[in-house]
Design an enzyme around this catalytic site. Structure first.
Site, mmCIF file in Angstrom:
data_model
loop_
_atom_site.group_PDB
_atom_site.id
_atom_site.type_symbol
_atom_site.label_atom_id
_atom_site.label_comp_id
_atom_site.label_asym_id
_atom_site.label_seq_id
_atom_site.Cartn_x
_atom_site.Cartn_y
_atom_site.Cartn_z
ATOM 1 N N GLY A 78 -23.285 4.505 -0.764
ATOM 2 C CA GLY A 78 -22.316 5.089 -1.687
ATOM 3 C C GLY A 78 -22.173 4.203 -2.908
ATOM 4 O O GLY A 78 -23.114 3.507 -3.303
ATOM 5 N N LYS B 105 0.868 -1.173 0.000
ATOM 6 C CA LYS B 105 0.000 0.000 0.000
ATOM 7 C C LYS B 105 0.902 1.219 0.000
ATOM 8 O O LYS B 105 2.069 1.135 0.392
ATOM 9 C CB LYS B 105 -0.862 -0.013 1.273
ATOM 10 C CG LYS B 105 -2.093 0.859 1.201
ATOM 11 C CD LYS B 105 -3.320 0.131 0.712
ATOM 12 C CE LYS B 105 -4.510 1.053 0.663
ATOM 13 N NZ LYS B 105 -5.746 0.367 0.299
ATOM 14 N N VAL C 244 -20.606 1.403 -3.417
ATOM 15 C CA VAL C 244 -20.843 -0.025 -3.180
ATOM 16 C C VAL C 244 -22.275 -0.264 -2.701
ATOM 17 O O VAL C 244 -22.968 -1.163 -3.193
ATOM 18 C CB VAL C 244 -19.838 -0.589 -2.145
ATOM 19 C CG1 VAL C 244 -20.108 -2.070 -1.910
ATOM 20 C CG2 VAL C 244 -18.409 -0.386 -2.605
HETATM 21 N N1 LIG Z 1 -15.272 0.930 -3.707
HETATM 22 C C1 LIG Z 1 -14.631 -0.209 -3.580
HETATM 23 O O1 LIG Z 1 -14.309 -0.899 -4.557
HETATM 24 C C2 LIG Z 1 -14.319 -0.738 -2.197
HETATM 25 C C3 LIG Z 1 -13.537 -1.909 -2.099
HETATM 26 C C4 LIG Z 1 -13.283 -2.439 -0.832
HETATM 27 C C5 LIG Z 1 -13.747 -1.784 0.302
HETATM 28 N N2 LIG Z 1 -14.486 -0.624 0.163
HETATM 29 C C6 LIG Z 1 -14.965 0.034 1.387
HETATM 30 O O2 LIG Z 1 -16.386 0.057 1.367
HETATM 31 C C7 LIG Z 1 -16.857 1.265 1.984
HETATM 32 C C8 LIG Z 1 -17.740 2.008 1.002
HETATM 33 O O3 LIG Z 1 -17.005 2.315 -0.168
HETATM 34 P P1 LIG Z 1 -17.631 3.208 -1.339
HETATM 35 O O4 LIG Z 1 -16.683 3.095 -2.469
HETATM 36 O O5 LIG Z 1 -19.069 2.864 -1.519
HETATM 37 O O6 LIG Z 1 -17.490 4.643 -0.671
HETATM 38 P P2 LIG Z 1 -18.412 5.933 -0.937
HETATM 39 O O7 LIG Z 1 -17.641 7.071 -0.398
HETATM 40 O O8 LIG Z 1 -18.895 5.972 -2.341
HETATM 41 O O9 LIG Z 1 -19.700 5.659 -0.019
HETATM 42 C C9 LIG Z 1 -19.735 5.760 1.345
HETATM 43 C C10 LIG Z 1 -21.146 6.224 1.716
HETATM 44 O O10 LIG Z 1 -21.275 6.180 3.142
HETATM 45 C C11 LIG Z 1 -21.947 7.350 3.559
HETATM 46 N N3 LIG Z 1 -21.635 7.597 4.968
HETATM 47 C C12 LIG Z 1 -20.521 8.161 5.493
HETATM 48 N N4 LIG Z 1 -20.616 8.214 6.839
HETATM 49 C C13 LIG Z 1 -21.789 7.645 7.157
HETATM 50 C C14 LIG Z 1 -22.458 7.400 8.386
HETATM 51 N N5 LIG Z 1 -21.909 7.737 9.564
HETATM 52 N N6 LIG Z 1 -23.668 6.803 8.356
HETATM 53 C C15 LIG Z 1 -24.236 6.460 7.169
HETATM 54 N N7 LIG Z 1 -23.654 6.668 5.973
HETATM 55 C C16 LIG Z 1 -22.448 7.259 5.971
HETATM 56 C C17 LIG Z 1 -21.486 8.424 2.613
HETATM 57 O O11 LIG Z 1 -22.393 9.525 2.584
HETATM 58 C C18 LIG Z 1 -21.451 7.666 1.284
HETATM 59 O O12 LIG Z 1 -22.691 7.720 0.608
HETATM 60 C C19 LIG Z 1 -15.602 2.010 2.417
HETATM 61 O O13 LIG Z 1 -15.307 1.668 3.751
HETATM 62 C C20 LIG Z 1 -14.530 1.472 1.511
HETATM 63 O O14 LIG Z 1 -13.241 1.565 2.095
HETATM 64 C C21 LIG Z 1 -14.780 -0.119 -1.059
#
Ligand SMILES: NC(=O)c1ccc[n+]([C@@H]2O[C@H](COP(=O)([O-])OP(=O)(O)OC[C@H]3O[C@@H](n4cnc5c(N)ncnc54)[C@H](O)[C@@H]3O)[C@@H](O)[C@H]2O)c1
Length: 352
Positions: A178, A76, A180
């Site tokens: 979000g 990383k 995912v």
């Molecule tokens: N995108 C990927 O491919 C991927 C891969 C592995 C892990 N992840 C993990 O999955 C999670 C989501 O990723 P993403 O890409 O959808 O991120 P994103 O930023 O698109 O979505 C996160 C969502 O969570 C919401 N949020 C933030 N704080 C909150 C709270 N306290 N209560 C409710 N909602 C809240 C935000 O408004 C946003 O809509 C993250 O932890 C990320 O590290 C993502």
């Protein structure tokens, strides 16, 4: 945390004063192949915080990549700075030259604060980059297969708990709609589940109201945790499972996309004591890394999706191992990852 007190193979500090680049690349293990992991661009409070984060994250990637069945080790990188203010072409390209200087020991990709377009810029200086835009032959948005993989992991947990690999008729709570969370909502609704959700963003809430009016909305993650759920899917930030949330949780399964869901060591035991089946985060959310890793061989969506589909089998194996050995699933997952790193990594001692 000092570098020599951990088991990391290599930690590289990268500094380019004119562009303002201050980066740390950490390689935890190359036992299975080149280390793969994204670049986090973040305004850390201190250099120590940046080092701590990159050491933790690179170790996590080694375990994630091992259980995803990838022939890739774990690494990383962090860039210390504010992505909104400090990101520039020169800085990203300087970073790309440092990645190139590692000669393929480390492949980079997107993470918090970096996007596919940034990887296109980094790629001007290094071959060892993935997660580029589709117009550059990249895998594009990794949340597509992340959500698919979480859904597969959740199905395996449902089978373990209730005897059938489906969420039909179950109530699933998603915290975070979000990138995912949105795709996951679709998989669950298509499977016949009832979805309850929460998000702090107005836009996300409006999206779900207009796209899936049947989704119940609650105000805040605390309310969601305490709601009458069968499955809880943390899909926002890390640390979703702590002493308070585990005590309040009514769901019988936790399976979600967020990284580092366990707020501190020991939470996995609290979950087990409350008879909550926890599908380990890094196992079920590995669809994204599977998607970007596929790009290294020339991206093929169907092949990547098939690989991500194996998250079902891996989750099932971990839950069975945990039950057989009487340990929490998080411990079983670590053991399985360590076993693959040792067993497959050892093969290189056979001289070719
Ligand atoms: N995108 C990927 O491919 C991927 C891969 C592995 C892990 N992840 C993990 O999955 C999670 C989501 O990723 P993403 O890409 O959808 O991120 P994103 O930023 O698109 O979505 C996160 C969502 O969570 C919401 N949020 C933030 N704080 C909150 C709270 N306290 N209560 C409710 N909602 C809240 C935000 O408004 C946003 O809509 C993250 O932890 C990320 O590290 C993502």
């Amino acid at each position: 945390m000092g570098v020599f007190t951990t088991s990391h193979e290599q930690v590289v500090y990268c500094h380019d004063r004119p562009s303002g680049l201050r980066a740390i690349i950490a390689i935890y293990s190359t036992a299975l192949g080149p280390a793969l992991g994204g670049t986090r661009f973040y305004p850390y409070a201190s250099e120590d915080d940046a080092l701590h984060d990159v050491l933790d994250l690179s170790r996590g990637m080694a375990y994630k990549n091992a259980l995803a069945g990838l022939d890739l080790g774990g690494g990383k990188a962090v860039i210390w700075g504010d992505p909104d203010k400090d990101k520039s072409e020169a800085l990203l390209r300087a970073y790309g030259r440092f990645v190139q200087s590692l000669g393929g020991r480390y492949y980079t990709a997107c993470d918090v604060g970096t996007y596919v377009q940034d990887m296109d810029t980094v790629a001007k200086e290094t071959r060892f980059v993935t997660g580029r835009s589709e117009s550059h032959g990249g895998a594009g948005d990794s949340s597509v297969l992340t959500a698919y993989g979480v859904f597969q992991g959740m199905r395996a947990a449902a089978e373990h708990r209730w005897g059938s690999p489906t969420l039909a008729g179950r109530r699933v709570g998603i915290a975070g709609l979000g990138k995912v969370g949105k795709h996951l909502t679709k998989h669950l609704i298509d499977d016949g589940a009832a979805v309850v959700a929460t998000d702090v963003s107005e836009r996300a809430v409006e999206w779900v109201q207009s796209t899936y009016p049947q989704v119940d909305l609650v105000d805040g993650a605390d309310k969601l945790v305490a709601a009458d759920l069968d499955v809880y899917a943390p899909c926002a930030l890390g640390g979703a499972l702590n002493d308070e949330t585990v005590a309040a949780l009514r769901a019988k399964i936790v399976a979600g996309a967020a990284n580092n869901q366990l707020a501190h060591p020991g939470v996995e035991k609290l979950l087990a004591e409350r008879d909550v089946l926890y599908a380990p985060d890094y196992v079920v959310n590995s669809g994204g890394v599977i998607q970007v890793a596929d790009e290294i061989d020339g991206f093929n969506f169907a092949r990547a999706q098939q690989r991500a589909g194996r998250i079902f089998d891996t989750t099932r194996e971990i839950l069975q191992l945990a039950a057989a050995e009487g340990v929490p699933p998080a411990v079983a997952a670590d053991r399985l990852a360590e076993r693959r790193m040792a067993d497959v990594g050892r093969l290189r001692t056979i001289l070719l």
